[in-house]
Design a protein around this motif. Structure first.
Motif, PDB file in Angstrom:
ATOM      1  N   THR A   1       0.851  -1.201   0.000  1.00 45.17           N
ATOM      2  CA  THR A   1       0.000   0.000   0.000  1.00 45.17           C
ATOM      3  C   THR A   1       0.885   1.249   0.000  1.00 45.17           C
ATOM      4  OG1 THR A   1      -0.115  -0.129   2.411  1.00 45.17           O
ATOM      5  CG2 THR A   1      -1.941  -1.121   1.187  1.00 45.17           C
ATOM      6  N   PRO A   2       1.502   1.566  -1.157  1.00 45.18           N
ATOM      7  CA  PRO A   2       2.474   2.664  -1.180  1.00 45.18           C
ATOM      8  C   PRO A   2       1.918   4.024  -0.749  1.00 45.18           C
ATOM      9  CG  PRO A   2       2.201   1.689  -3.379  1.00 45.18           C
ATOM     10  CD  PRO A   2       1.367   0.904  -2.432  1.00 45.18           C
ATOM     11  N   ASP A   3       0.702   4.347  -1.152  1.00 46.51           N
ATOM     12  CA  ASP A   3       0.151   5.655  -0.791  1.00 46.51           C
ATOM     13  C   ASP A   3      -0.098   5.761   0.708  1.00 46.51           C
ATOM     14  OD1 ASP A   3       0.245   6.446  -3.448  1.00 46.51           O
ATOM     15  OD2 ASP A   3      -1.871   5.995  -3.827  1.00 46.51           O
ATOM     16  N   LEU A   4      -0.682   4.716   1.271  1.00 49.38           N
ATOM     17  CA  LEU A   4      -0.945   4.704   2.710  1.00 49.38           C
ATOM     18  C   LEU A   4       0.371   4.726   3.490  1.00 49.38           C
ATOM     19  CD1 LEU A   4      -3.089   4.568   4.942  1.00 49.38           C
ATOM     20  CD2 LEU A   4      -2.915   2.074   4.800  1.00 49.38           C
ATOM     21  N   CYS A   5       1.341   3.963   3.024  1.00 46.35           N
ATOM     22  CA  CYS A   5       2.667   3.936   3.650  1.00 46.35           C
ATOM     23  C   CYS A   5       3.255   5.339   3.707  1.00 46.35           C
ATOM     24  CB  CYS A   5       3.574   2.984   2.865  1.00 46.35           C
ATOM     25  SG  CYS A   5       5.312   3.009   3.360  1.00 46.35           S
ATOM     26  N   ALA A   6       3.237   6.016   2.570  1.00 42.11           N
ATOM     27  CA  ALA A   6       3.806   7.375   2.508  1.00 42.11           C
ATOM     28  C   ALA A   6       3.037   8.324   3.423  1.00 42.11           C
ATOM     29  CB  ALA A   6       3.808   7.875   1.074  1.00 42.11           C
ATOM     30  N   GLN A   7       1.723   8.221   3.403  1.00 38.32           N
ATOM     31  CA  GLN A   7       0.904   9.087   4.248  1.00 38.32           C
ATOM     32  C   GLN A   7       1.261   8.906   5.722  1.00 38.32           C
ATOM     33  OE1 GLN A   7      -3.268   8.194   4.046  1.00 38.32           O
ATOM     34  NE2 GLN A   7      -3.798   9.706   5.601  1.00 38.32           N
ATOM     35  N   ILE A   8       1.352   7.654   6.153  1.00 36.84           N
ATOM     36  CA  ILE A   8       1.639   7.368   7.561  1.00 36.84           C
ATOM     37  C   ILE A   8       3.048   7.808   7.931  1.00 36.84           C
ATOM     38  CG2 ILE A   8       1.982   5.516   9.253  1.00 36.84           C
ATOM     39  CD1 ILE A   8      -0.332   4.012   7.780  1.00 36.84           C
ATOM     40  N   LEU A   9       4.029   7.390   7.141  1.00 36.31           N
ATOM     41  CA  LEU A   9       5.420   7.702   7.503  1.00 36.31           C
ATOM     42  C   LEU A   9       5.733   9.188   7.386  1.00 36.31           C
ATOM     43  CD1 LEU A   9       7.330   4.664   6.004  1.00 36.31           C
ATOM     44  CD2 LEU A   9       6.859   5.145   8.417  1.00 36.31           C
ATOM     45  N   LEU A  10       5.230   9.850   6.349  1.00 31.88           N
ATOM     46  CA  LEU A  10       5.542  11.268   6.178  1.00 31.88           C
ATOM     47  C   LEU A  10       4.820  12.148   7.194  1.00 31.88           C
ATOM     48  CD1 LEU A  10       5.690  11.517   2.295  1.00 31.88           C
ATOM     49  CD2 LEU A  10       7.609  11.570   3.905  1.00 31.88           C
ATOM     50  N   SER A  11       3.831  11.582   7.899  1.00 30.98           N
ATOM     51  CA  SER A  11       3.158  12.346   8.951  1.00 30.98           C
ATOM     52  C   SER A  11       4.004  12.411  10.222  1.00 30.98           C
ATOM     53  CB  SER A  11       1.797  11.734   9.268  1.00 30.98           C
ATOM     54  OG  SER A  11       1.948  10.501   9.950  1.00 30.98           O
ATOM     55  N   ASP A  12       5.052  11.601  10.280  1.00 33.47           N
ATOM     56  CA  ASP A  12       5.907  11.556  11.467  1.00 33.47           C
ATOM     57  C   ASP A  12       7.232  12.248  11.155  1.00 33.47           C
ATOM     58  OD1 ASP A  12       7.890  10.615  13.424  1.00 33.47           O
ATOM     59  OD2 ASP A  12       6.296   9.245  14.064  1.00 33.47           O
ATOM     60  N   PRO A  13       7.562  13.303  11.884  1.00 34.05           N
ATOM     61  CA  PRO A  13       8.785  14.054  11.584  1.00 34.05           C
ATOM     62  C   PRO A  13      10.076  13.243  11.744  1.00 34.05           C
ATOM     63  CG  PRO A  13       7.694  14.932  13.552  1.00 34.05           C
ATOM     64  CD  PRO A  13       6.803  13.890  12.978  1.00 34.05           C
ATOM     65  N   ARG A  14      10.005  12.118  12.428  1.00 38.87           N
ATOM     66  CA  ARG A  14      11.204  11.300  12.571  1.00 38.87           C
ATOM     67  C   ARG A  14      11.644  10.683  11.252  1.00 38.87           C
ATOM     68  NH1 ARG A  14       9.463   7.195  16.915  1.00 38.87           N
ATOM     69  NH2 ARG A  14       7.560   7.422  15.703  1.00 38.87           N
TER      70      ARG A  14
END
Length: 169
Positions: A31-44
């Protein structure tokens, strides 16, 4: 120069290189879009330099989400006391609490580079999270946890997707 400006506008705090690493990694998940959404929401994510780092972040996000789902189920259980929804909500609370514990255990295994054990434990977290929706379905009730379950489940599955990129058989 134009590309750098666009990247900075889209994600202040993330450089193009940081964002591109996350996107490239996410493109290898189910799920590339969901992955990016979740990870990019975290500043770490800015500091992640490898898939293991992103997996650590995903596990942290998923564990916090599972804790939140458990807490939400507990609050709702109190609200639905004496009603048919209380029993499934109690199962949700327990299932998500166990999932959160599983995810923290998986994080320890990732830190020790024991990815096979981490994948097994994340699988247990997936199963524990699935208890919630199953409990409502088994009782023929509409889930009052559906949105929370979906968010938490998506985050747990992302952790599983990322661990699989670490060459888990």
């Amino acid at each position: 120069m134009m590309i750098a400006s666009i990247c900075l506008l889209e994600s202040p705090g993330l450089t193009c290189a940081d964002r591109n690493f996350v996107l490239k990694t996410c493109n290898n998940t189910d799920t590339p879009d969901l992955c990016a959404q979740i990870l990019l929401s975290d500043p770490r994510s800015v500091n992640a330099t490898d898939v293991r780092g992103l997996t650590d972040i995903a596990l942290d996000i998923a564990a916090r989400s599972a804790d939140s789902a458990s807490s939400h189920a507990s609050d709702l259980s109190d609200k639905y006391e004496g009603l048919p929804e209380q029993e499934p909500l109690d199962l949700c609370k327990e299932g998500w609490s166990e999932a959160a514990d599983d995810l923290r255990d998986a994080h320890e295994q990732v830190d020790e580079a024991n990815y096979t054990a981490a994948a097994r434990i994340i699988g247990e977290a997936v199963d524990n999270g699935n208890v919630c929706e199953k409990a409502f379905a088994d009782d023929g009730l509409k889930s009052v946890m559906a949105d929370v379950d979906k968010t938490a489940s998506d985050q747990v599955v992302l952790a599983m997707d990322l661990i699989s990129l670490l060459n888990v058989p």
